[in-house]
Write a protein that holds these residues in place. Structure first.
Motif, short mmCIF file in Angstrom:
data_model
loop_
_atom_site.label_atom_id
_atom_site.label_comp_id
_atom_site.label_asym_id
_atom_site.label_seq_id
_atom_site.Cartn_x
_atom_site.Cartn_y
_atom_site.Cartn_z
N GLU A 235 0.86 -1.77 -0.06
CA GLU A 235 0.01 0.26 -0.34
C GLU A 235 0.69 1.14 0.00
OE1 GLU A 235 -2.89 0.37 3.00
OE2 GLU A 235 -4.03 -2.07 2.53
N HIS A 236 2.15 1.08 -0.51
CA HIS A 236 2.91 1.71 -0.29
C HIS A 236 3.12 2.89 1.22
CE1 HIS A 236 3.54 1.09 -4.40
NE2 HIS A 236 2.36 1.04 -4.66
N TRP A 237 2.84 2.52 2.24
CA TRP A 237 2.86 3.58 3.19
C TRP A 237 4.04 4.00 3.65
CZ3 TRP A 237 0.73 0.58 7.61
CH2 TRP A 237 -0.56 -0.02 7.83
N GLN A 238 4.07 5.95 3.57
CA GLN A 238 5.52 6.06 4.48
C GLN A 238 5.45 6.56 6.01
OE1 GLN A 238 7.78 6.19 1.83
NE2 GLN A 238 8.64 7.89 2.71
N PHE A 239 5.83 6.41 6.80
CA PHE A 239 5.43 6.66 8.06
C PHE A 239 6.36 7.69 8.46
CE2 PHE A 239 6.25 1.94 6.80
CZ PHE A 239 5.34 1.72 7.79
N GLU A 260 7.49 14.77 3.08
CA GLU A 260 8.25 14.24 1.93
C GLU A 260 9.16 14.08 2.93
OE1 GLU A 260 9.03 11.82 -1.21
OE2 GLU A 260 7.34 13.61 -1.68
N ASP A 261 9.52 15.35 3.58
CA ASP A 261 11.08 15.64 4.52
C ASP A 261 11.37 14.65 5.34
OD1 ASP A 261 11.93 17.25 2.22
OD2 ASP A 261 11.40 19.15 3.29
N LYS A 262 10.12 14.44 5.85
CA LYS A 262 10.58 13.73 7.67
C LYS A 262 9.92 11.88 7.63
CE LYS A 262 9.21 18.32 9.93
NZ LYS A 262 10.56 18.01 10.75
N SER A 263 8.55 11.88 6.42
CA SER A 263 8.58 10.77 6.56
C SER A 263 10.02 9.50 6.40
CB SER A 263 6.87 10.28 5.43
OG SER A 263 7.40 11.05 4.87
N LEU A 264 9.75 7.95 6.71
CA LEU A 264 10.66 7.12 6.46
C LEU A 264 9.63 6.27 5.67
CD1 LEU A 264 11.25 6.96 10.08
CD2 LEU A 264 12.82 8.08 8.14
N SER A 265 11.18 5.32 4.85
CA SER A 265 9.62 4.29 4.15
C SER A 265 10.22 3.14 5.69
CB SER A 265 10.90 3.62 3.07
OG SER A 265 12.50 3.32 3.95
N CYS A 286 0.45 6.62 9.69
CA CYS A 286 0.88 6.08 7.86
C CYS A 286 0.81 6.59 7.09
CB CYS A 286 -0.06 4.49 7.44
SG CYS A 286 0.81 3.51 9.02
N VAL A 287 0.99 7.14 5.78
CA VAL A 287 0.58 8.12 5.35
C VAL A 287 0.48 7.99 3.93
CG1 VAL A 287 0.98 10.22 6.29
CG2 VAL A 287 2.80 9.17 5.26
N GLN A 288 -0.36 8.12 2.87
CA GLN A 288 -0.01 7.37 1.06
C GLN A 288 0.32 8.88 0.60
OE1 GLN A 288 -3.62 5.58 0.99
NE2 GLN A 288 -2.29 3.32 0.90
N LYS A 289 1.81 8.30 -0.79
CA LYS A 289 1.35 9.53 -1.76
C LYS A 289 0.44 9.71 -3.14
CE LYS A 289 4.90 12.35 -3.69
NZ LYS A 289 6.85 12.53 -4.23
N ASP A 292 -2.09 14.50 -5.40
CA ASP A 292 -2.23 16.13 -4.46
C ASP A 292 -2.01 16.00 -3.00
OD1 ASP A 292 -3.98 14.00 -3.99
OD2 ASP A 292 -5.85 15.52 -3.76
N GLY A 293 -0.55 15.42 -3.47
CA GLY A 293 0.07 15.60 -1.81
C GLY A 293 -0.31 13.52 -0.96
N PHE A 294 -0.42 13.96 -0.02
CA PHE A 294 -0.65 12.99 0.94
C PHE A 294 -1.47 12.94 1.72
CE2 PHE A 294 4.04 13.69 0.39
CZ PHE A 294 4.55 12.56 0.44
N LYS A 295 -1.88 11.18 1.98
CA LYS A 295 -3.15 11.24 2.97
C LYS A 295 -3.08 10.22 3.95
CE LYS A 295 -7.43 9.02 2.32
NZ LYS A 295 -8.51 7.58 1.48
N ALA A 296 -3.07 10.41 4.83
CA ALA A 296 -2.76 9.92 5.85
C ALA A 296 -3.94 8.37 5.96
CB ALA A 296 -3.41 10.72 7.34
N VAL A 297 -3.77 7.32 6.27
CA VAL A 297 -4.35 5.68 5.92
C VAL A 297 -4.79 5.26 7.72
CG1 VAL A 297 -4.32 6.13 3.66
CG2 VAL A 297 -2.66 5.06 5.35
N ALA A 298 -3.75 5.55 8.41
CA ALA A 298 -3.66 5.21 9.51
C ALA A 298 -3.14 5.25 10.93
CB ALA A 298 -3.51 3.10 9.68
N ARG A 299 -3.02 5.08 12.05
CA ARG A 299 -2.00 5.47 12.95
C ARG A 299 -1.83 4.41 13.18
NH1 ARG A 299 -3.18 10.26 15.71
NH2 ARG A 299 -3.90 11.66 15.12
#
Length: 316
Positions: A235-239, A260-265, A286-289, A292-299
């Protein structure tokens, strides 16, 4: 901006509150309605001392106060009213607010809480009214939902019925409230991949008191981080690692470039955990790119392997 202050845009937290749901339900308790139309907030930046001075509860009270001021028909009358009985403190009323339409006064108790459900925890007292509520434990292991719920319902919400409280309000030239309300919101975190509905049904009493639409997330001990690998990659999560002053609204506090700058793979997150470069427990978004930007999908929460018990020999 001084280095010893946190500057927080609480517009994000107000938006989160407006869309939030209660953690609990009870037929005999009045709950504050957060789903109200609001006017535009023109003053959104607040300053707080950095940890350990910072308290999430104080921030939430400011969020609620601003929320009330932005409604069309409510206004705060007083906040944080200390009630003393001789030399002892009986308690504190979080808010008195007025309904400007009918003039009624309401006593409001507020709390934003984050608890992790620990189904294997054995430190329960079966004499508790709802023992399973004790399985919801704060990330720091010092707070439990059963204790908070009992304190709010059996003490805080009952304060205004006490003659000492009524005399104190009269002495302060404050109106006596017509009723008491509760605003208890936040997020409940369940073991990763567990079915929260099944867990709630399996534990006596929870289905009757846990709000069915509460906000929820997942948690894992450090050593089990690989459990989320497949979902994270598919699901291409970034953290995004969330400091405590961003626990309420989460990723909404960051613009696309900051994420973009702070999230981790997942790989980077695992390396940092393996090398113990991240202090635990830590809340993550947990965010997805998207285009039009990023969407938060989970905590989620990542905790030490021996959570919720303190390490051997620790007095904390």
């Amino acid at each position: 901006m001084t280095t010893d202050r946190l500057i927080i845009d609480i517009n994000n937290d107000i938006d989160w509150l407006k869309a939030s749901q209660p953690l609990m339900r009870h037929s005999n308790i009045h709950f504050f309605n957060t789903h109200q139309p609001l006017t535009q907030n023109t003053q959104s930046l607040v300053a707080y001392g950095k940890p350990p001075i910072f308290r999430l509860g104080h921030l939430f009270e400011e969020v609620v106060d601003r929320f009330i001021s932005l409604t069309s028909k409510l206004e705060t009358v007083a906040r944080n009213i200390q009630i003393h009985n001789s030399k002892t403190t009986l308690g504190e009323l979080d808010f008195l607010y007025r309904n400007c339409i009918d003039g009624s006064i309401t006593h409001l108790e507020v709390a934003v809480k984050f608890y992790l459900f620990c189904p294997d925890d054995t430190c329960l007292n079966e004499a508790l009214p709802i023992p399973s509520l004790a399985k919801f434990i704060g990330p720091g292991s010092k707070d439990r939902l059963d204790k908070k719920w009992s304190r709010l319902t059996n003490h805080q919400l009952q304060l205004t019925a006490n003659p000492v409280t009524q005399a104190a309000l009269t002495a302060l030239d404050l109106p006596l409230p017509h009723k008491s309300e509760l605003l208890l919101t936040g997020i409940l975190f369940y073991p990763y991949q567990a079915d929260r509905f099944d867990l709630i049904k399996q534990h006596v009493g929870l289905e009757e008191v846990i709000h069915p639409n509460h906000q929820y997330g997942w948690w894992l001990p450090r050593k089990e981080i690989d459990q989320i690998k497949t979902q994270a990659l598919n699901e291409h999560w970034q953290f995004l690692l969330l400091p405590k002053h961003h626990w309420i609204a989460g990723a909404s506090h960051y613009d696309a470039q900051e994420i973009e700058d702070k999230s981790l793979s997942f790989t980077a997150l695992k390396v940092m955990l393996d090398k113990r470069h991240i202090a635990l427990p830590i809340m993550i978004a947990c965010v997805q790119k998207h285009k039009d930007g990023f969407k938060a999908v989970a905590r989620g929460f990542i905790v030490e392997d021996n959570w919720p018990r303190a390490p051997s020999g620790s007095n904390k």
